[in-house]
Design an enzyme around this catalytic site. Structure first.
Site, PDB file in Angstrom:
ATOM      1  N   TRP A  19       0.899  -1.123   0.054  1.00 34.36           N
ATOM      2  CA  TRP A  19      -0.048  -0.081   0.042  1.00 34.36           C
ATOM      3  C   TRP A  19       1.038   1.231   0.087  1.00 34.36           C
ATOM      4  O   TRP A  19       0.306   2.167  -0.211  1.00 34.36           O
ATOM      5  CB  TRP A  19      -0.723  -0.055   1.346  1.00 34.36           C
ATOM      6  CG  TRP A  19      -2.141  -0.783   1.138  1.00 34.36           C
ATOM      7  CD1 TRP A  19      -2.381  -1.392   0.202  1.00 34.36           C
ATOM      8  CD2 TRP A  19      -3.266  -0.877   1.822  1.00 34.36           C
ATOM      9  NE1 TRP A  19      -3.607  -2.240   0.580  1.00 34.36           N
ATOM     10  CE2 TRP A  19      -4.144  -1.729   1.362  1.00 34.36           C
ATOM     11  CE3 TRP A  19      -3.589  -0.314   3.262  1.00 34.36           C
ATOM     12  CZ2 TRP A  19      -5.232  -1.915   2.096  1.00 34.36           C
ATOM     13  CZ3 TRP A  19      -4.580  -0.557   3.738  1.00 34.36           C
ATOM     14  CH2 TRP A  19      -5.771  -1.504   3.270  1.00 34.36           C
ATOM     15  N   ASP A  82      -6.841   3.614  14.468  1.00 34.04           N
ATOM     16  CA  ASP A  82      -7.784   2.857  15.327  1.00 34.04           C
ATOM     17  C   ASP A  82      -8.134   1.647  14.927  1.00 34.04           C
ATOM     18  O   ASP A  82      -8.559   1.393  13.517  1.00 34.04           O
ATOM     19  CB  ASP A  82      -9.030   3.490  15.652  1.00 34.04           C
ATOM     20  CG  ASP A  82      -9.158   5.124  15.920  1.00 34.04           C
ATOM     21  OD1 ASP A  82      -7.848   5.404  15.723  1.00 34.04           O
ATOM     22  OD2 ASP A  82     -10.134   5.812  16.245  1.00 34.04           O
TER      23      ASP A  82
HETATM   24  N1  DQQ Z   1     -10.167   8.379  15.412  1.00 33.18           N
HETATM   25  C1  DQQ Z   1     -11.261   8.294  14.852  1.00 33.18           C
HETATM   26  C2  DQQ Z   1     -12.493   8.754  15.603  1.00 33.18           C
HETATM   27  C3  DQQ Z   1     -12.053   8.611  17.083  1.00 33.18           C
HETATM   28  C4  DQQ Z   1     -10.444   8.815  17.023  1.00 33.18           C
HETATM   29  C5  DQQ Z   1     -11.238   9.085  13.371  1.00 33.18           C
HETATM   30  C6  DQQ Z   1      -9.649   8.215  17.987  1.00 33.18           C
HETATM   31  O1  DQQ Z   1     -13.703   8.134  15.218  1.00 33.18           O
HETATM   32  O2  DQQ Z   1     -12.670   9.329  17.976  1.00 33.18           O
HETATM   33  O3  DQQ Z   1     -10.115   8.511  12.613  1.00 33.18           O
HETATM   34  O4  DQQ Z   1      -8.525   8.168  17.555  1.00 33.18           O
END
Ligand code: DQQ
Length: 591
Positions: A19, A82
């Site tokens: 990637w 995440d």
């Molecule tokens: N990262 C996401 C959100 C969350 C945050 C967005 C936490 O939904 O609150 O990429 O790292």
């Protein structure tokens, strides 16, 4: 290519390699769809993003509009963040995660998707969820999976709508007979939960729905992270059909001054035993855990308590009125658990961002890894959680090096040979006999302060003793993971530190030292430490998983075959190594 990518991990999950150089090679169709979206001319974006980062550095409050890790989508860096909606289905583990497929152009965050049979080797698939309807056209942010009756997966996730508001959407597999769950379709009723003038929900603080659970009344419940002014909270929604969601009058729980609760998690743990239970269990043989990634502190905290189903309220145990305990005292964020019904365990996945500079991230071309999945359960004391790498990771262990029990005299450095020092799993246990030499702690001090002020070189009574990893031959660079023992109010405190201050001659890295106390009584137990070493990751477990610290290091000398591992004791008192095993770790298939 480990020579020009010395920091890429061999067995910690990260964006697939191809990637980075040829990102179109994996799923041209999807990416082309994405790239057809109107996008800002590159030069404009570049200046915009630099200006943006400058603004960000000025006004913190601005960032609550854009999530923390979106700024990690630096120009040209393929940022993984995440873990999203982990689940087990069709005999496969499914991991989704926040990913910027077009590197820099934030706002197109998608749910990248990989599958595995063992939580160790992962095969990337096309992104499962990406901007495609008004309720998520500006990004598909974090969320969770729930297995509905009949084992039908349902994902609730945060979408960013055309007004840049955060709303909650539903997606389900298009084809339940495909164990790879390659295609997902979104509810035409999206968004199912949205800020309205009536519900005074702040549209830039409303995100990250949890796995839902089923109440005794047959209604589903789900939490969404939020805050009102500085009061962080877990908003509660109920639904009969998993489609029409009604906001409860009161949050499940909230804490004044805690700031935004990102990526909340709410799950039962057995009072006794290490097995996991389904998210909907609520009997008198479980306790409940409420976790939040606190946006103001950038750490993952949890509290233990009980769930009053009748009132849909969480009642924290004594001592848990505030968020005090963390899953991991190093760099660790946006974690998620899921119940693995195959092995009856609850598994925790966490995101570890880079500690390198933006410039170095751009040079690397990638950013972000996940920790090794951990089984998580309640300690027999009922006062904390315990975490341990899933047993499948031990399949990567090769060429064991075992040392016989031996004394490790004060000032001694013991080189460990026969292990690939950049890709290893090390377990060491210590016995301390001269507790009388433990330094006295006059007043309570934060463990991270104690670790930072008394680095691994400062000699004291009992400790520092532990491991030097990513150590260069001349010790110009090393990362030390060690114990110190203090006497405090007529008992012994065991401190675990992961000291990155000397990890690299490249001072552009974040060299913060991390620390925590480990609830081990040196009078009755050995002090055990397990450290997973993987090119730029030092993931440590003290006291069989009672104290966890994850760090990122980028040595300039101690890389590839020029890195060493040592056991060391810089205390004045001798200690005894009662157990030592180290394994070279094989490369996992993480593409
Ligand atoms: N990262 C996401 C959100 C969350 C945050 C967005 C936490 O939904 O609150 O990429 O790292």
């Amino acid at each position: 290519d480990s020579y020009n990518q010395p920091y890429r991990t061999a067995y910690h999950f990260q964006p697939p390699k191809n990637w980075i150089n040829g990102m179109y090679s994996i799923f041209p169709s999807t990416l082309l769809k994405l790239s057809l979206l109107p996008f800002i001319p590159f030069f404009l974006f570049f200046s915009f993003s630099l200006l943006f980062k400058y603004l960000m550095s000025l006004t913190y409050s601005f960032s609550c509009f854009l999530s923390f890790d979106m700024l990690n989508g630096h120009v040209g860096v393929f940022g993984l963040a995440d873990p999203n909606g982990p689940l087990r289905y069709g005999g496969l583990y499914h991991l989704f995660y926040q990913y910027n497929p077009k590197g820099a152009v934030w706002g197109h965050i998608v749910w990248a998707h990989s599958v595995s049979k063992d939580l160790v080797n992962w095969t990337p698939l096309d992104p499962a969820i990406f901007p495609s309807q008004p309720s998520d056209i500006n990004g598909c942010w974090s969320g969770s999976a729930t297995l509905l009756p009949g084992n039908e997966p349902a994902i609730l996730y945060t979408g960013i709508n055309p007004q840049n508001q955060q709303v909650q959407n539903l997606a389900k597999p298009k084809n339940l007979s495909d164990p790879f769950l390659r295609e997902w379709e979104k509810s035409p009723k999206n968004p199912l939960m949205a800020p309205t003038s009536a519900n005074e929900i702040n549209s830039s603080s409303f995100r990250d729905p949890t796995t839902a659970w089923l109440g005794q009344d047959g209604h589903w419940r789900v939490l969404v992270g939020s805050k009102r002014r500085t009061r962080g909270m877990a908003l509660l929604y109920r639904s009969k059909d998993f489609s029409d969601w009604i906001q409860a009058k009161h949050p499940l729980h909230s804490i004044l001054g805690s700031g935004m609760w990102e990526c909340p998690d709410f799950f039962p743990v057995l009072k006794n035993g290490q097995l996991g239970v389904d998210t909907s269990v609520n009997d008198d043989y479980v306790r409940h855990v409420l976790k939040a990634s606190l946006d103001d502190r950038k750490h993952d905290y949890y509290m233990i308590g009980s769930y009053n189903a009748a009132k849909d309220k969480f009642i924290p145990d004594k001592g848990f009125e505030e968020f005090v305990l963390r899953y991991d005292y190093g760099k660790y964020y946006a974690s998620k658990t899921f119940f693995d019904d195959g092995k009856k365990r609850r598994v925790l996945l966490g995101w570890v961002n880079e500690s390198s500079s933006v410039a170095d991230d751009i040079k690397k071309g990638w950013s972000g890894i996940h920790t090794i999945p951990r089984a998580i359960w309640l300690h027999k004391s009922g006062k904390q959680l315990v975490q341990w790498p899933v047993e499948e990771i031990e399949k990567l262990r090769a060429k064991p090096v075992n040392l016989p029990p031996q004394a490790l005299k004060g000032g001694k450095l013991l080189q460990i040979n026969g292990v690939t020092a950049t890709q290893a799993d090390v377990e060491i246990s210590f016995e301390v006999s001269e507790l009388g030499k433990a330094g006295k702690l006059k007043y309570w001090t934060e463990p991270q302060i104690l670790c930072s002020t008394k680095g691994s070189s400062l000699r004291s009574g009992l400790g520092p003793f532990g491991l030097l990893v990513f150590a260069s031959e001349g010790l110009q660079e090393f990362t030390s993971v060690f114990f110190r023992i203090f006497r405090y109010q007529h008992k012994y405190l065991v401190l675990l530190c992961s000291d990155q201050s000397r990890s690299s001659l490249n001072k552009n890295n974040d060299l913060t030292t991390y620390g925590t106390f480990v609830d081990v009584n040196p009078l009755q137990e050995k002090l055990s430490l397990r450290t997973l070493i993987d090119h730029s990751v030092v993931e440590s477990f003290g006291g069989e998983g009672r104290g966890c610290i994850t760090a990122r290091v980028y040595p300039t000398l101690a890389i590839n075959d020029r890195a060493q591992i040592y056991a060391f004791n810089n205390g004045t008192a001798d200690v005894k190594i009662t157990r030592f095993s180290a394994w070279s770790m094989k490369q996992a298939y993480i593409q």
